[in-house]
Design an enzyme around this catalytic site. Structure first.
Site, mmCIF file in Angstrom:
data_model
loop_
_atom_site.group_PDB
_atom_site.id
_atom_site.type_symbol
_atom_site.label_atom_id
_atom_site.label_comp_id
_atom_site.label_asym_id
_atom_site.label_seq_id
_atom_site.Cartn_x
_atom_site.Cartn_y
_atom_site.Cartn_z
ATOM 1 N N CYS A 51 20.590 47.814 11.546
ATOM 2 C CA CYS A 51 21.041 47.640 10.154
ATOM 3 C C CYS A 51 20.993 46.193 9.666
ATOM 4 C CB CYS A 51 22.442 48.198 9.981
ATOM 5 S SG CYS A 51 22.471 49.974 10.208
ATOM 6 N N HIS A 104 25.361 45.060 3.392
ATOM 7 C CA HIS A 104 24.775 46.266 3.982
ATOM 8 C C HIS A 104 25.672 47.445 3.629
ATOM 9 C CE1 HIS A 104 23.211 49.169 6.726
ATOM 10 N NE2 HIS A 104 24.247 49.111 7.544
ATOM 11 N N ASN A 140 23.723 55.289 4.118
ATOM 12 C CA ASN A 140 23.249 54.160 4.923
ATOM 13 C C ASN A 140 21.760 54.361 5.231
ATOM 14 O OD1 ASN A 140 22.676 52.219 6.836
ATOM 15 N ND2 ASN A 140 24.443 52.676 8.141
HETATM 16 O O1 UT7 Z 1 25.315 50.560 9.767
HETATM 17 C C1 UT7 Z 1 25.536 50.408 11.123
HETATM 18 C C2 UT7 Z 1 26.917 50.223 11.433
HETATM 19 N N1 UT7 Z 1 27.637 51.448 11.293
HETATM 20 C C3 UT7 Z 1 28.799 51.430 10.713
HETATM 21 O O2 UT7 Z 1 29.196 50.384 10.231
HETATM 22 C C4 UT7 Z 1 29.634 52.671 10.701
HETATM 23 C C5 UT7 Z 1 30.971 52.350 11.267
HETATM 24 N N2 UT7 Z 1 31.879 53.487 11.413
HETATM 25 C C6 UT7 Z 1 32.347 54.171 10.336
HETATM 26 O O3 UT7 Z 1 31.948 53.966 9.217
HETATM 27 C C7 UT7 Z 1 33.471 55.152 10.580
HETATM 28 O O4 UT7 Z 1 33.942 55.003 11.899
HETATM 29 C C8 UT7 Z 1 33.077 56.637 10.348
HETATM 30 C C9 UT7 Z 1 32.872 56.887 8.876
HETATM 31 C C10 UT7 Z 1 31.824 56.969 11.126
HETATM 32 C C11 UT7 Z 1 34.207 57.548 10.823
HETATM 33 O O5 UT7 Z 1 35.408 57.210 10.137
HETATM 34 P P1 UT7 Z 1 36.754 56.964 10.947
HETATM 35 O O6 UT7 Z 1 37.807 56.735 9.938
HETATM 36 O O7 UT7 Z 1 36.497 55.867 11.938
HETATM 37 O O8 UT7 Z 1 37.008 58.349 11.636
HETATM 38 P P2 UT7 Z 1 37.113 58.692 13.202
HETATM 39 O O9 UT7 Z 1 35.758 58.626 13.848
HETATM 40 O O10 UT7 Z 1 38.215 57.884 13.810
HETATM 41 O O11 UT7 Z 1 37.577 60.191 13.113
HETATM 42 C C12 UT7 Z 1 38.810 60.554 12.482
HETATM 43 C C13 UT7 Z 1 38.908 62.063 12.452
HETATM 44 C C14 UT7 Z 1 38.575 62.719 13.787
HETATM 45 O O12 UT7 Z 1 39.418 63.855 13.933
HETATM 46 P P3 UT7 Z 1 40.724 63.777 14.871
HETATM 47 O O13 UT7 Z 1 40.219 63.402 16.220
HETATM 48 O O14 UT7 Z 1 41.592 62.717 14.253
HETATM 49 O O15 UT7 Z 1 41.280 65.145 14.767
HETATM 50 C C15 UT7 Z 1 37.160 63.178 13.603
HETATM 51 O O16 UT7 Z 1 36.849 64.281 14.432
HETATM 52 O O17 UT7 Z 1 37.954 62.580 11.516
HETATM 53 C C16 UT7 Z 1 37.152 63.563 12.167
HETATM 54 N N3 UT7 Z 1 35.820 63.540 11.573
HETATM 55 C C17 UT7 Z 1 35.499 64.246 10.477
HETATM 56 N N4 UT7 Z 1 36.210 65.081 9.683
HETATM 57 C C18 UT7 Z 1 35.589 65.621 8.632
HETATM 58 C C19 UT7 Z 1 34.722 62.850 11.974
HETATM 59 N N5 UT7 Z 1 33.700 63.087 11.152
HETATM 60 C C20 UT7 Z 1 34.148 63.947 10.213
HETATM 61 C C21 UT7 Z 1 33.551 64.562 9.104
HETATM 62 N N6 UT7 Z 1 34.305 65.384 8.335
HETATM 63 N N7 UT7 Z 1 32.264 64.333 8.760
#
Ligand code: UT7
Length: 332
Positions: A116, A256, A286
């Site tokens: 990225c 980004h 993204n």
């Molecule tokens: O460009 C390259 C660099 N990449 C990035 O900068 C991306 C960095 N990461 C992120 O943007 C975020 O971590 C995400 C958007 C990918 C995820 O958001 P988060 O707030 O960090 O969520 P999480 O991974 O901690 O998950 C929280 C909860 C989980 O459920 P439990 O374990 O709390 O029950 C996930 O299973 O959200 C759940 N979850 C979803 N729920 C609904 C994960 N994906 C989804 C989804 N829809 N699509």
């Protein structure tokens, strides 16, 4: 003789027609529009459909638009740097294919992969060719067909990515426009948190690797998120400090587009108000190497000669960086 800097003298872009909405994703995986919007800021992304079309197809359209807009003869281009993480092939380089597709018969080219942050790495590299005085016209392309490596059964990643391409033309300036300063960083210790596990030489394609879905993008979201917030905002603040730029003097933050919350944290650390932050993540998601040229493409008409732009990115690898550049032209 006054110092030569590399000015952006034009920008081109292309996004495919097909719009993948949050609503359509709700029918593929267990997710919902509210979760995606509040956690990422993404509403929809573009997807390249069509048998046999790769990253080069979108990049070709972006480059051709750029050449037309800037009235540039393809034969005058000296170098094309194609920043991509989803090349058409492992080899030959997509940049080589692009030169052929766009009639850049006098250019040499290569691909650059810094995930990225790739476009920033490419912009700095391309600028340095211009600064030597030997190269007069350099194209830096950021393009990715992320849909080729996204697993549409994995809700943690499939909501994030889209396809697209952007390109800029770099030309010499002796009036101080263009790339003024840059900070680029890598840390391979972050490699396992955002990667494609198979398909390269360490783990060549096999029935087992395909069965295990190891050819898709893998991300440990929360770890990447924390690193992205710390490093992207840190490096943007560093470039301001090094160049004695106050938040009032920053005309635009050009981030980004990975997650609206990462963008907000970066703007907050820089003290830059929301209306000075370029945003299009809601439309395209993204697009990896394409986010920064595409967002400049979207905002081009608002940019004025002399505007101070701070570009910042974070990505797989880990890679991150920031560039301070002075915009070189008024809206045409
Ligand atoms: O460009 C390259 C660099 N990449 C990035 O900068 C991306 C960095 N990461 C992120 O943007 C975020 O971590 C995400 C958007 C990918 C995820 O958001 P988060 O707030 O960090 O969520 P999480 O991974 O901690 O998950 C929280 C909860 C989980 O459920 P439990 O374990 O709390 O029950 C996930 O299973 O959200 C759940 N979850 C979803 N729920 C609904 C994960 N994906 C989804 C989804 N829809 N699509």
């Amino acid at each position: 003789m006054s110092k030569i800097t590399a000015a952006i003298t034009g920008v081109g872009g292309y996004v495919p027609e097909y719009i993948l909405t949050n609503k359509e994703l709700e029918s593929k995986v267990e997710t919902n529009d509210e979760w995606i919007t509040s956690r990422t800021g993404i509403k929809e992304r573009r997807i390249l459909k069509g048998e046999g079309l790769g990253t080069s197809h979108m990049a070709e359209k972006a480059v051709k638009e750029l050449l037309k807009k800037t009235n540039t003869n393809p034969l005058d281009i000296d170098l094309l740097i194609c920043c991509t993480t989803t090349p058409d092939f492992i080899f030959p380089a997509t940049g080589n294919l692009l030169c052929d597709m766009c009639g850049l018969k006098n250019a040499f080219s290569y691909d650059l992969n810094a995930a990225c942050s790739g476009f920033l790495f490419g912009l700095v590299t391309g600028s340095q060719f211009i600064e030597t005085g030997k190269y007069k016209k350099v194209l830096v392309v950021g393009a990715d067909k992320m849909s080729a490596i996204v697993n549409y059964e994995d809700r943690a990643t499939c909501i994030l990515f889209g396809d697209g391409a952007g390109a800029v033309l770099l030309e010499p300036s002796t009036d101080g426009y263009g790339v003024i300063d840059s900070v680029l960083k890598t840390d391979g210790a972050g490699a396992d948190f955002l990667c494609q596990k198979a398909g390269g030489s360490r783990r060549p394609p096999s029935i087992e690797s395909v069965t295990n879905k190891e050819h898709y993008a893998f991300q440990e979201g929360a770890t990447v998120f924390k690193s992205a917030v710390t490093n992207m905002s840190g490096v943007a603040a560093e470039i301001m400090e090094r160049n004695n730029l106050t938040s009032d003097q920053v005309t635009w933050l050009v981030p980004h587009q990975a997650n609206k919350r990462i963008i907000d944290a970066t703007a907050a650390r820089m003290g830059v108000a929301e209306d000075k932050v370029m945003i299009n993540i809601h439309k395209y998601g993204n697009t990896t190497n394409a986010t920064i040229p595409l967002v400049i493409w979207d905002y081009e008409k608002k940019l004025k000669k002399g505007d101070n732009l701070v570009l910042a990115a974070f990505g797989g690898g880990f890679t991150w960086g920031s560039i301070y550049l002075k915009w070189a032209y008024d809206p045409k």
